[in-house]
Design a protein around this motif. Structure first.
Motif, PDB file in Angstrom:
ATOM      1  N   PHE A  37     -51.860  26.143 -17.308  1.00  0.00           N
ATOM      2  CA  PHE A  37     -53.214  26.662 -17.281  1.00  0.00           C
ATOM      3  C   PHE A  37     -53.666  26.708 -15.824  1.00  0.00           C
ATOM      4  O   PHE A  37     -53.046  26.087 -14.965  1.00  0.00           O
ATOM      5  N   ARG A  38     -54.746  27.426 -15.561  1.00  0.00           N
ATOM      6  CA  ARG A  38     -55.274  27.465 -14.200  1.00  0.00           C
ATOM      7  C   ARG A  38     -56.787  27.521 -14.236  1.00  0.00           C
ATOM      8  O   ARG A  38     -57.389  27.968 -15.212  1.00  0.00           O
ATOM      9  N   GLN A  39     -57.370  27.046 -13.133  1.00  0.00           N
ATOM     10  CA  GLN A  39     -58.820  27.051 -13.018  1.00  0.00           C
ATOM     11  C   GLN A  39     -59.207  27.459 -11.614  1.00  0.00           C
ATOM     12  O   GLN A  39     -58.886  26.750 -10.650  1.00  0.00           O
ATOM     13  N   ALA A  40     -59.892  28.578 -11.522  1.00  0.00           N
ATOM     14  CA  ALA A  40     -60.410  29.061 -10.243  1.00  0.00           C
ATOM     15  C   ALA A  40     -61.807  28.486 -10.033  1.00  0.00           C
ATOM     16  O   ALA A  40     -62.484  28.118 -11.002  1.00  0.00           O
ATOM     17  N   LYS A  87     -51.069  37.676  -6.452  1.00  0.00           N
ATOM     18  CA  LYS A  87     -52.270  38.402  -6.062  1.00  0.00           C
ATOM     19  C   LYS A  87     -53.357  37.400  -5.668  1.00  0.00           C
ATOM     20  O   LYS A  87     -53.337  36.254  -6.151  1.00  0.00           O
ATOM     21  N   PRO A  88     -54.314  37.812  -4.861  1.00  0.00           N
ATOM     22  CA  PRO A  88     -55.414  36.893  -4.508  1.00  0.00           C
ATOM     23  C   PRO A  88     -56.123  36.328  -5.741  1.00  0.00           C
ATOM     24  O   PRO A  88     -56.565  35.174  -5.716  1.00  0.00           O
ATOM     25  N   GLU A  89     -56.207  37.101  -6.806  1.00  0.00           N
ATOM     26  CA  GLU A  89     -56.877  36.612  -8.018  1.00  0.00           C
ATOM     27  C   GLU A  89     -56.069  35.555  -8.757  1.00  0.00           C
ATOM     28  O   GLU A  89     -56.554  34.975  -9.740  1.00  0.00           O
ATOM     29  N   ASP A  90     -54.853  35.272  -8.327  1.00  0.00           N
ATOM     30  CA  ASP A  90     -54.072  34.165  -8.886  1.00  0.00           C
ATOM     31  C   ASP A  90     -54.452  32.831  -8.247  1.00  0.00           C
ATOM     32  O   ASP A  90     -53.969  31.781  -8.686  1.00  0.00           O
ATOM     33  N   THR A  91     -55.291  32.866  -7.231  1.00  0.00           N
ATOM     34  CA  THR A  91     -55.720  31.637  -6.565  1.00  0.00           C
ATOM     35  C   THR A  91     -56.453  30.727  -7.542  1.00  0.00           C
ATOM     36  O   THR A  91     -57.412  31.147  -8.192  1.00  0.00           O
ATOM     37  N   ALA A  92     -55.977  29.499  -7.660  1.00  0.00           N
ATOM     38  CA  ALA A  92     -56.545  28.542  -8.618  1.00  0.00           C
ATOM     39  C   ALA A  92     -55.811  27.216  -8.486  1.00  0.00           C
ATOM     40  O   ALA A  92     -54.775  27.133  -7.822  1.00  0.00           O
ATOM     41  N   VAL A  93     -56.348  26.214  -9.156  1.00  0.00           N
ATOM     42  CA  VAL A  93     -55.598  24.983  -9.383  1.00  0.00           C
ATOM     43  C   VAL A  93     -54.812  25.184 -10.673  1.00  0.00           C
ATOM     44  O   VAL A  93     -55.380  25.577 -11.701  1.00  0.00           O
ATOM     45  N   TYR A  94     -53.518  24.931 -10.614  1.00  0.00           N
ATOM     46  CA  TYR A  94     -52.640  25.115 -11.762  1.00  0.00           C
ATOM     47  C   TYR A  94     -52.318  23.763 -12.383  1.00  0.00           C
ATOM     48  O   TYR A  94     -51.927  22.823 -11.679  1.00  0.00           O
ATOM     49  N   TYR A  95     -52.471  23.696 -13.701  1.00  0.00           N
ATOM     50  CA  TYR A  95     -52.240  22.469 -14.443  1.00  0.00           C
ATOM     51  C   TYR A  95     -51.129  22.673 -15.470  1.00  0.00           C
ATOM     52  O   TYR A  95     -51.081  23.712 -16.137  1.00  0.00           O
ATOM     53  N   CYS A  96     -50.271  21.683 -15.612  1.00  0.00           N
ATOM     54  CA  CYS A  96     -49.365  21.721 -16.748  1.00  0.00           C
ATOM     55  C   CYS A  96     -49.895  20.770 -17.824  1.00  0.00           C
ATOM     56  O   CYS A  96     -50.646  19.836 -17.529  1.00  0.00           O
ATOM     57  N   ALA A  97     -49.512  21.045 -19.055  1.00  0.00           N
ATOM     58  CA  ALA A  97     -50.012  20.280 -20.181  1.00  0.00           C
ATOM     59  C   ALA A  97     -48.932  20.171 -21.251  1.00  0.00           C
ATOM     60  O   ALA A  97     -48.070  21.044 -21.359  1.00  0.00           O
ATOM     61  N   ALA A  98     -49.013  19.089 -22.030  1.00  0.00           N
ATOM     62  CA  ALA A  98     -48.043  18.847 -23.093  1.00  0.00           C
ATOM     63  C   ALA A  98     -48.759  18.756 -24.432  1.00  0.00           C
ATOM     64  O   ALA A  98     -49.818  18.125 -24.547  1.00  0.00           O
ATOM     65  N   ASP A  99     -48.165  19.383 -25.422  1.00  0.00           N
ATOM     66  CA  ASP A  99     -48.706  19.388 -26.786  1.00  0.00           C
ATOM     67  C   ASP A  99     -47.701  18.716 -27.706  1.00  0.00           C
ATOM     68  O   ASP A  99     -46.607  19.238 -27.904  1.00  0.00           O
TER      69      ASP A  99
END
Length: 125
Positions: A37-40, A87-99
């Protein structure tokens, strides 16, 4: 308790590539679906990609389809996100997660049980 540690983020020019890694410890990694997931800044956290335990099912967000590839190595307890044509719009904090619950794979944020601390990806224009 499952711990997830992301790495591989950084600063890259538009059109460049990065490979994110997420190393898991504790739990039963090979049985978990995993997601990125990511959060800008100023925006809600959003789904990027996910992978089921075997690697057969790999849904992607439309915004990254054809540019990003998720994969996993169950022997190394690690999930990867290869990001190309950034792309510049990919700028974000990227998180991995487990389900640990879903049979198959889910793109819903609330279905994930464990989260990493995040890694910053910055794409300059």
């Amino acid at each position: 308790q499952v711990q997830l540690v992301e790495s591989g983020g950084g600063l890259v020019q538009a059109g460049g590539s990065l490979r994110l890694s997420c190393a898991a410890s504790g739990g039963s990694f090979r049985s978990y679906a995993m997601g990125w997931f990511r959060q800008a800044p100023g925006k809600a956290r959003e789904f990027v990609a996910a992978i089921n335990w075997s690697g057969v099912y790999t849904p992607y967000a439309d915004s990254v389809k054809g540019r990003f590839t998720i994969s996993r190595d169950n022997a190394k307890n690690t999930v990867y996100l290869q990001m190309n044509s950034l792309k510049p719009e990919d700028t974000a904090v990227y998180y991995c997660a487990a389900d640990r619950k879903t049979i198959g794979v889910t793109i819903t944020l609330d279905d994930y049980d464990y989260w990493g601390q995040g890694t910053q990806v910055t794409v300059s224009s």
